[in-house]
Scaffold this motif. Sequence first.
Motif, mmCIF file in Angstrom:
data_model
loop_
_atom_site.group_PDB
_atom_site.id
_atom_site.type_symbol
_atom_site.label_atom_id
_atom_site.label_comp_id
_atom_site.label_asym_id
_atom_site.label_seq_id
_atom_site.Cartn_x
_atom_site.Cartn_y
_atom_site.Cartn_z
ATOM 1 N N THR A 128 1.352 -4.038 1.293
ATOM 2 C CA THR A 128 1.305 -3.635 0.046
ATOM 3 C C THR A 128 1.645 -2.230 -0.355
ATOM 4 O O THR A 128 0.757 -1.413 0.106
ATOM 5 C CB THR A 128 0.217 -4.207 -0.738
ATOM 6 N N VAL A 129 2.587 -1.855 -1.174
ATOM 7 C CA VAL A 129 2.600 -0.538 -1.427
ATOM 8 C C VAL A 129 1.587 0.312 -2.330
ATOM 9 O O VAL A 129 1.274 -0.607 -3.300
ATOM 10 C CB VAL A 129 4.330 -0.285 -2.165
ATOM 11 N N VAL A 130 1.110 1.365 -2.107
ATOM 12 C CA VAL A 130 0.257 1.820 -2.927
ATOM 13 C C VAL A 130 0.648 3.234 -3.616
ATOM 14 O O VAL A 130 1.839 3.606 -3.016
ATOM 15 C CB VAL A 130 -0.868 2.132 -1.935
ATOM 16 N N SER A 131 0.152 3.877 -4.383
ATOM 17 C CA SER A 131 0.464 5.041 -5.075
ATOM 18 C C SER A 131 0.579 6.104 -4.048
ATOM 19 O O SER A 131 -0.102 6.520 -3.176
ATOM 20 C CB SER A 131 -0.644 5.648 -5.995
ATOM 21 N N GLY A 132 1.849 6.777 -4.055
ATOM 22 C CA GLY A 132 2.188 7.824 -3.142
ATOM 23 C C GLY A 132 2.979 7.401 -2.022
ATOM 24 O O GLY A 132 3.701 8.242 -0.998
ATOM 25 N N ASP A 133 3.199 6.273 -1.874
ATOM 26 C CA ASP A 133 3.998 5.675 -0.586
ATOM 27 C C ASP A 133 5.278 5.893 -0.886
ATOM 28 O O ASP A 133 6.006 5.925 -2.046
ATOM 29 C CB ASP A 133 3.757 4.113 -0.555
ATOM 30 N N SER A 134 6.154 5.811 0.219
ATOM 31 C CA SER A 134 7.445 5.792 0.519
ATOM 32 C C SER A 134 7.931 5.291 1.606
ATOM 33 O O SER A 134 7.320 4.691 2.443
ATOM 34 C CB SER A 134 8.278 7.493 0.431
ATOM 35 N N LEU A 135 9.179 4.712 1.662
ATOM 36 C CA LEU A 135 9.790 3.934 2.710
ATOM 37 C C LEU A 135 9.612 4.575 4.133
ATOM 38 O O LEU A 135 9.173 3.950 5.248
ATOM 39 C CB LEU A 135 10.912 3.518 2.574
ATOM 40 N N GLN A 191 15.536 -5.337 1.400
ATOM 41 C CA GLN A 191 16.395 -4.757 0.294
ATOM 42 C C GLN A 191 16.376 -5.806 -1.196
ATOM 43 O O GLN A 191 16.529 -5.190 -2.032
ATOM 44 C CB GLN A 191 17.929 -4.811 1.081
ATOM 45 N N SER A 192 16.050 -7.076 -0.494
ATOM 46 C CA SER A 192 16.158 -7.836 -1.841
ATOM 47 C C SER A 192 14.991 -7.648 -2.609
ATOM 48 O O SER A 192 14.838 -8.036 -4.072
ATOM 49 C CB SER A 192 16.326 -9.391 -1.398
ATOM 50 N N ALA A 193 13.678 -7.174 -2.181
ATOM 51 C CA ALA A 193 12.648 -6.747 -2.894
ATOM 52 C C ALA A 193 12.618 -5.594 -3.334
ATOM 53 O O ALA A 193 12.277 -5.335 -4.614
ATOM 54 C CB ALA A 193 11.566 -7.094 -2.072
ATOM 55 N N VAL A 194 13.152 -4.613 -2.678
ATOM 56 C CA VAL A 194 13.190 -3.207 -3.195
ATOM 57 C C VAL A 194 14.478 -3.044 -4.304
ATOM 58 O O VAL A 194 13.846 -2.215 -5.394
ATOM 59 C CB VAL A 194 13.252 -2.135 -1.977
ATOM 60 N N ILE A 220 10.315 2.375 -4.888
ATOM 61 C CA ILE A 220 8.957 1.553 -4.475
ATOM 62 C C ILE A 220 8.051 1.835 -5.393
ATOM 63 O O ILE A 220 7.529 2.884 -5.563
ATOM 64 C CB ILE A 220 8.923 1.601 -3.141
ATOM 65 N N HIS A 221 7.266 0.679 -6.043
ATOM 66 C CA HIS A 221 6.101 0.778 -6.915
ATOM 67 C C HIS A 221 4.947 0.077 -6.334
ATOM 68 O O HIS A 221 5.029 -0.719 -5.765
ATOM 69 C CB HIS A 221 6.653 0.145 -8.348
ATOM 70 N N PRO A 222 3.994 0.794 -6.835
ATOM 71 C CA PRO A 222 2.687 0.164 -6.211
ATOM 72 C C PRO A 222 2.599 -1.398 -6.424
ATOM 73 O O PRO A 222 2.711 -1.722 -7.574
ATOM 74 C CB PRO A 222 1.620 0.938 -7.248
ATOM 75 N N HIS A 264 6.770 7.650 -12.720
ATOM 76 C CA HIS A 264 8.056 8.059 -12.976
ATOM 77 C C HIS A 264 9.194 7.163 -12.044
ATOM 78 O O HIS A 264 10.104 7.598 -11.722
ATOM 79 C CB HIS A 264 8.442 9.513 -13.185
ATOM 80 N N GLY A 265 8.366 6.601 -10.875
ATOM 81 C CA GLY A 265 9.079 6.075 -9.648
ATOM 82 C C GLY A 265 9.638 7.158 -8.654
ATOM 83 O O GLY A 265 10.722 6.768 -8.202
ATOM 84 N N ILE A 266 8.938 8.465 -8.663
ATOM 85 C CA ILE A 266 9.729 9.232 -7.752
ATOM 86 C C ILE A 266 8.711 9.127 -6.318
ATOM 87 O O ILE A 266 7.326 9.339 -6.361
ATOM 88 C CB ILE A 266 9.123 10.741 -8.133
#
Length: 300
Positions: free
Chosen positions: A78-85, A106-109, A116-118, A212-214
């Motif tokens: 599960t993606v958390v804040s500050g994560d990147s692939l 890819q289908s989810a991202v 990628i969002h938390p 902002h999705g960065i």
Amino acid sequence: MPAHGKHRRPRRNHVSRGLALVGTGGAALSLPLIAPATAGAATPAAAPEIAAKTFTAPAAAPVAAKAPAAPAAARTYTVVSGDSLSLIAHKKGIQGGWKSLYRANQSAVGDNPSLIHPGLELTIHRGSAEAAPAPTKTQEKTERKTTAKAKKSSTDDRASRSERRATAPASDAPTGASAAAPAAAAAPAAVAQYADNLDGWIRQSLDIMAQHGIPGSYEGIHRNIMRESSGNPRAINNWDINAVNGTPSKGLLQVIEPTFLAYHVPGTSTDLYDPVANITAACNYAADRYGSIDNVYGAY
């Protein structure tokens, strides 16, 4: 034949036959029927042993036939804040890096691997990552161009939404009791407190970037800050080509003014030396060009 007589124990049968002959001559005709009946009655005595052996035999069958082991289930993250692939691929040891992780999800991202969002759940397939073919140079260039275009489009959309909210007419706002009801129902949002130091600046920037999705992580930002400015928010480079051209690199992540203005994130200061504004603008630029600040390991 003597051996056959032992198994069937005929002696008692002979005695019965002898008595029948002495008793009456006519009864001798029925003696062959009595003898087999007596011999047949002897077999049930041995039946328990045979039945016991027959009963225990099937017990070995299930032991010999083992069910095949079920394949290991895919794990999720599960993606958390500050994560990147790239950071997730590094933490989970995925061969092929963020590109393999992106191809598997890819289908989810979606079309933009930088966004990628938390709360987003990613499937982790170590085996599939190892088996995934490495992309060609042409594919890598295409991915970078696609990512840059998607990022630019997303940035334009966010800027457009911000402008619409800022220019919305006051008449659209609810008034009176209708405005008071939602305000009373909504719980007051907790205001985050950040230390006025490098750790606090990075953490505040990460929260703004998440809104902002960065993409970007604490480690990636900190690593690049220490290389570029050693953590000095007033650092300035007065000797490289940018300085010669009149646009010296400034601040924690050594951003030149044109880049800062192009990638400035709404809600942050317009002062290039401001630590949080400097970090978020630099990470916005790095995401557009490299996919994430986490992918930057030198001059950028």
